[in-house]
Write an enzyme that holds these catalytic residues in place. Structure first.
Site, short mmCIF file in Angstrom:
data_model
loop_
_atom_site.label_atom_id
_atom_site.label_comp_id
_atom_site.label_asym_id
_atom_site.label_seq_id
_atom_site.Cartn_x
_atom_site.Cartn_y
_atom_site.Cartn_z
N GLY A 110 13.45 -58.00 34.54
CA GLY A 110 11.89 -58.22 35.46
C GLY A 110 11.13 -57.21 34.99
O GLY A 110 10.39 -56.59 35.60
N SER B 277 8.14 -57.99 33.20
CA SER B 277 7.01 -58.56 32.81
C SER B 277 5.76 -57.81 33.89
O SER B 277 4.38 -58.18 33.63
CB SER B 277 6.88 -59.98 33.06
OG SER B 277 7.23 -60.29 34.41
N VAL C 95 18.08 -63.67 36.13
CA VAL C 95 19.28 -63.10 36.33
C VAL C 95 20.23 -63.26 37.09
O VAL C 95 21.28 -63.05 37.61
CB VAL C 95 19.00 -61.41 36.46
CG1 VAL C 95 18.17 -60.88 35.00
CG2 VAL C 95 18.18 -61.22 37.68
N TYR D 25 17.22 -57.46 51.90
CA TYR D 25 16.74 -56.70 50.94
C TYR D 25 17.57 -55.28 51.15
O TYR D 25 18.03 -54.70 49.99
CB TYR D 25 15.31 -56.20 51.07
CG TYR D 25 14.39 -55.67 49.76
CD1 TYR D 25 14.57 -56.16 48.58
CD2 TYR D 25 14.24 -54.19 50.16
CE1 TYR D 25 13.91 -55.53 47.63
CE2 TYR D 25 13.67 -53.40 48.91
CZ TYR D 25 13.49 -54.20 47.78
OH TYR D 25 13.03 -53.46 46.72
N LYS E 23 19.96 -53.56 47.94
CA LYS E 23 19.85 -52.37 47.61
C LYS E 23 20.77 -51.23 47.79
O LYS E 23 21.15 -50.37 47.14
CB LYS E 23 18.38 -51.97 47.65
CG LYS E 23 17.37 -52.97 47.32
CD LYS E 23 17.25 -53.02 45.86
CE LYS E 23 16.05 -53.76 45.26
NZ LYS E 23 15.95 -53.66 43.80
N ILE F 22 5.61 -48.01 46.13
CA ILE F 22 5.02 -47.83 44.95
C ILE F 22 4.04 -48.79 44.71
O ILE F 22 3.91 -49.86 45.39
CB ILE F 22 6.09 -48.11 43.56
CG1 ILE F 22 7.46 -47.29 43.83
CG2 ILE F 22 5.37 -47.78 42.33
CD1 ILE F 22 7.21 -45.65 43.70
#
Length: 250
Positions: A14, A16, A66, A158, A162, A191
């Site tokens: 991942g 890109s 993936v 999610y 994680k 972020i």
């Protein structure tokens, strides 16, 4: 002096855009030959490779979804044939499909788990096999999230994926420490990436109010931690999770 010896091969999934892009650039800056994995953003991957090469580094793009075990197997076959080994793996690929629990469909839950959790499993398994066969050890850094540490409303899928990555990393670290393979996790908070900006201004303001440092982090601030964990500077660290969140979860 660069942190990585010439000939060090690093795969970043991942890569890109976002955090993956920053990680790929930072690893290359420190001397690694970086394989920039992407699923569909071929242009973004080409731009990352070009930026690395223009700065004097070494990189190549490699496509694979993936979440697809067969695609991952093919990717690692290419890596073995073209480079002979893998020294560093950064499992960064991740998606969100946010929804409150009672509204969350099975497919939405499955999609997130397949990319985030299964993708990490497929790539880690393939990398560990290559590292063990080469008998050279290696470093694996898995990108989790503060959502996997404390949970996040609207992100049951999610957060589950994680949190699973954090526990998975500890188990693999214990299994292969004797083989010289270190496995650590980085858990970023909010972020400045497309994933964060997609939340909209009102949610961004809400998130900012939770962060003691009063700002979102930058992808490069996560990348520097990943590079540290991938390098010999952290040779006595394995099975750990480092949170990069401006104090959000303290």
């Amino acid at each position: 002096m660069a942190l990585f010896q010439d000939g060090t091969i690093a795969l970043v999934t991942g890569a890109s855009s976002g955090i993956g892009r920053a990680v790929a650039i930072d690893l290359a800056k420190q001397g690694a030959t970086v394989l920039v994995n992407y699923r569909s953003n071929a242009q973004g991957a080409k731009e990352v490779v070009a930026q690395i090469k223009n700065s004097g580094g070494k990189a190549a793009a490699i496509q694979a979804d993936v979440s697809d075990a067969v695609a991952v197997e093919k990717m690692f076959t290419i890596i073995k044939r073209s480079f002979g080994k893998i020294d560093v793996l950064v499992n960064n690929s991740g998606i969100t499909r946010d929804s409150f629990l009672i509204m969350m469909g099975k497919q939405v839950f499955d999609d997130v788990m397949k990319t985030n959790c299964y993708g990490c499993f497929y790539c880690t398994q393939a990398a560990v096999r290559m590292m063990c066969a080469a008998k050279t050890g290696g470093a694996i850094v898995n990108i989790a999230s503060t959502s996997g540490v404390v949970g996040q409303e609207g992100q049951a899928n999610y957060s589950a994926s994680k949190g699973a990555i954090i526990s998975f990393s500890k188990a693999v670290a214990k299994e292969y420490a004797s083989k010289g393979i270190r496995v650590n996790t980085v858990a970023p908070g909010f972020i400045n990436t497309k994933m964060t900006t997609a939340a909209g201004n009102l949610l961004q303001e809400k998130y900012l109010s939770y962060i003691p440092q009063g700002r979102f982090g930058e992808p490069e601030e996560v990348a520097s931690v990943v590079t540290f964990l991938a390098s010999s500077l952290s040779s006595y660290i394995t099975g750990k999770t480092i949170v990069v969140d401006g104090g959000l979860t303290m």
